[in-house]
Design a protein around this motif. Structure first.
Motif, PDB file in Angstrom:
ATOM      1  N   THR A   1      -3.691   3.794   5.341  1.00  0.00           N
ATOM      2  CA  THR A   1      -2.335   3.262   5.200  1.00  0.00           C
ATOM      3  C   THR A   1      -1.449   3.550   6.399  1.00  0.00           C
ATOM      4  O   THR A   1      -0.310   3.093   6.459  1.00  0.00           O
ATOM      5  CB  THR A   1      -1.648   3.853   3.951  1.00  0.00           C
TER       6      THR A   1
ATOM      7  N   ALA B   1       0.830  -1.212   0.000  1.00  0.00           N
ATOM      8  CA  ALA B   1       0.000   0.000   0.000  1.00  0.00           C
ATOM      9  C   ALA B   1       0.860   1.257   0.000  1.00  0.00           C
ATOM     10  O   ALA B   1       0.491   2.273  -0.595  1.00  0.00           O
ATOM     11  CB  ALA B   1      -0.923  -0.002   1.217  1.00  0.00           C
TER      12      ALA B   1
ATOM     13  N   THR C   1      -5.668  -2.631  -0.849  1.00  0.00           N
ATOM     14  CA  THR C   1      -5.519  -1.949  -2.138  1.00  0.00           C
ATOM     15  C   THR C   1      -6.878  -1.691  -2.777  1.00  0.00           C
ATOM     16  O   THR C   1      -7.129  -0.615  -3.347  1.00  0.00           O
ATOM     17  CB  THR C   1      -4.648  -2.798  -3.086  1.00  0.00           C
TER      18      THR C   1
END
Length: 519
Positions: free
Chosen positions: A436, A207, A400
């Motif tokens: 993230t 990521a 993702t």
């Protein structure tokens, strides 16, 4: 053993809640904090196989104690991290040592439970074991939020009294320490640890680095190559770290396939549900933890029913029923994800949790029951490695998917309401940074985004979670197909014979499901 492993499950989720306070006090970078979280999971994945083998060679009780002490010393040192330039390195190193301690402890602890209970009662025993473990994973964020309100260091120090109780109870239980005088395959241990660490690192960083980054694929591809070399090496080694012939047992292979695909949904759901509750529902970190407990409300009874079904009729029926129930539950949950209220979602969240609980205990226990020469530590090391790797894969791929969906959906909604392109992109970026680990926020306060569009942003993020839940449902549909591959036989007696025997584990003690095989 439950007291011992409770620390390992809580620590998988508790640190993320305290991340903002740790960054603020120690001056860590967001990337550094991400490594603090990942170091534990990385070390855990790398050393599970070795931990299982050491448990068989040195004794389950001894390794449970060694792992517990390693874990708690590292925990205390994490809590005692000094401020200054060395803080980040200090935390990352001792979080990795924590992961090593957990990898040494968990296979040994599970092997103790397996050894203590006879086959006919093992499903119920491990249902309690995995039920409590799943609950502790869900409680981690709640406990983390409560402890952080005092000091973030308490999230590490809380392990000290738990470890003391675990050690005292282990000594009082007088568990026999039955080790084996066998060599340890150190080259194999280095290969599997390196391969797991490299590939899991690539998945963890996908990521941040991006799937198009050469570093991502170098790590993932390089790790898989090393793991392939490990398999070739083990097939030619006289005393391998993992006796790969156990996979020739069709039931054992099916059990591990079920664990692999179901864990793509089970472990990541705690992360995604927590982020969803905070961003889409506007809840605090503590309240988000309570949202996760709804999943556990289905998971806990599911594990108990699954364990009892295993003892009575074998692993295949509960694995089929659980994977089907969970797949339907996740799919229906995905359909209701844009209804921004728990009241509209909870029946399907409970259904998803119940399905996972129903299949988890039978798959894990049936795999351990088929150990070669009663090498319970080795087999639990295999199953936990499979589960850990799958969880990392699920987090990477589904993460993702969530990032892409969030960017697209949030920007489309804001642009449709007349928000300038730069402001729309900033709002989406603020949310994806929170996912993230590079920041936090719902996007509501992004420059140029009117406050009255907050509900639109929340709704867009909720819609972005739909593909993630559908992905989990798809993984559980594959789990159902893997369960169909299980032959339906069940183990009714302890596997016997020397570790070096060549027949499939438990073959002499298998009966067709439904027949009376009482020993």
């Amino acid at each position: 053993m439950l007291f011992a492993v409770s620390m390992t499950f809580i620590d998988q989720t508790i640190v993320s809640i305290a991340a903002p306070d740790i960054i603020r006090e120690l001056g860590l970078s967001s990337v550094g904090m991400q490594w603090v979280v990942n170091a534990y999971l990385l070390s855990l994945a790398a050393f599970f196989a070795l931990g299982g083998r050491l448990a068989d060679v040195l004794g389950h009780r001894r390794m449970a104690l060694i792992g517990t002490l390693t874990f708690v010393v590292a925990s205390a040192l994490c809590g005692a991290v000094p401020t200054g330039g060395a803080a980040q390195t200090w935390l990352i190193v001792f979080r990795a040592v924590q992961g090593l301690g957990a990898a040494l402890m968990f296979p040994a602890a599970l092997a103790v439970v397996v050894e203590v209970f006879p086959v006919q009662r093992r499903g119920r025993a491990l249902a309690l074991f995995f039920g409590v473990a799943g609950g502790l994973t869900a409680i981690g964020p709640v406990l983390g939020g409560w402890l952080t309100s005092w000091t973030w260091r308490a999230i590490f120090w809380v392990n000290v009294p738990v470890a003391v109780i675990a050690v005292v109870l282990t000594l009082m239980a007088r568990i026999p320490n039955t080790g084996r005088r066998e060599p340890i395959d150190w080259p194999g241990a280095v290969l599997v640890a390196s391969g797991m660490a490299l590939s899991v690192l690539g998945l963890q960083q996908a990521a941040s680095w991006g799937w198009g980054s050469p570093a991502t694929w170098l790590c993932i591809g390089g790790g898989l190559v090393v793991l392939a070399l490990f398999v070739l090496f083990e097939l030619r080694t006289r005393d391998p770290l993992i006796k790969l012939r156990v996979f020739t047992d069709r039931a054992f292979a099916a059990d591990n396939a079920v664990l692999f695909f179901s864990m793509i949904a089970f472990v990541p759901v705690f992360f995604f549900a927590s982020v969803y509750a905070q961003v889409a529902l506007g809840q605090s970190a503590n309240d988000a933890g309570l949202y996760l407990l709804v999943f556990f409300a289905g998971f806990a009874p599911g594990t108990q029913v699954g364990g009892r079904m295993l003892d009575r009729i074998g692993a295949r029926p509960p694995m089929l029923a659980g994977s089907a129930l969970a797949a339907v539950g996740f799919a229906l949950w995905a359909r209701k994800i844009t209804d921004l209220s728990l009241g509209a979602q909870w029946p399907y969240i409970v259904m998803a949790g119940a399905g996972i609980g129903l299949l988890l205990t039978p798959a894990s226990t049936d795999a351990v029951n088929r150990a070669i020469g009663a090498s319970y530590g080795e087999v639990t090391g295999i199953t936990q490695t499979v589960r850990n790797y799958s969880a990392s894969l699920g987090l990477a791929v589904l993460g993702t998917v969530l990032l892409h969906s969030t960017t697209t959906d949030v920007q489309e909604v804001l642009l449709a309401h007349g928000v300038p392109a730069d402001a729309a992109h900033g709002a989406a970026e603020q949310i994806t940074n929170g996912i993230t680990g590079h920041g936090a926020g719902s996007g509501q306060g992004a420059p140029g985004v009117p406050a009255e569009l907050a509900d639109a942003v929340r709704g867009a993020f909720a819609e972005a979670n739909g593909p993630v839940l559908y992905g989990m449902a798809a993984a559980l549909a594959v789990t159902f197909l893997c369960a169909l591959f299980h032959p339906g036989t069940r183990v009714t007696a302890e596997p016997a014979g020397p570790a070096g025997r060549t027949e499939p584990a438990g073959a002499a003690a298998e009966v067709p499901a439904g027949e009376d095989g009482t020993v």
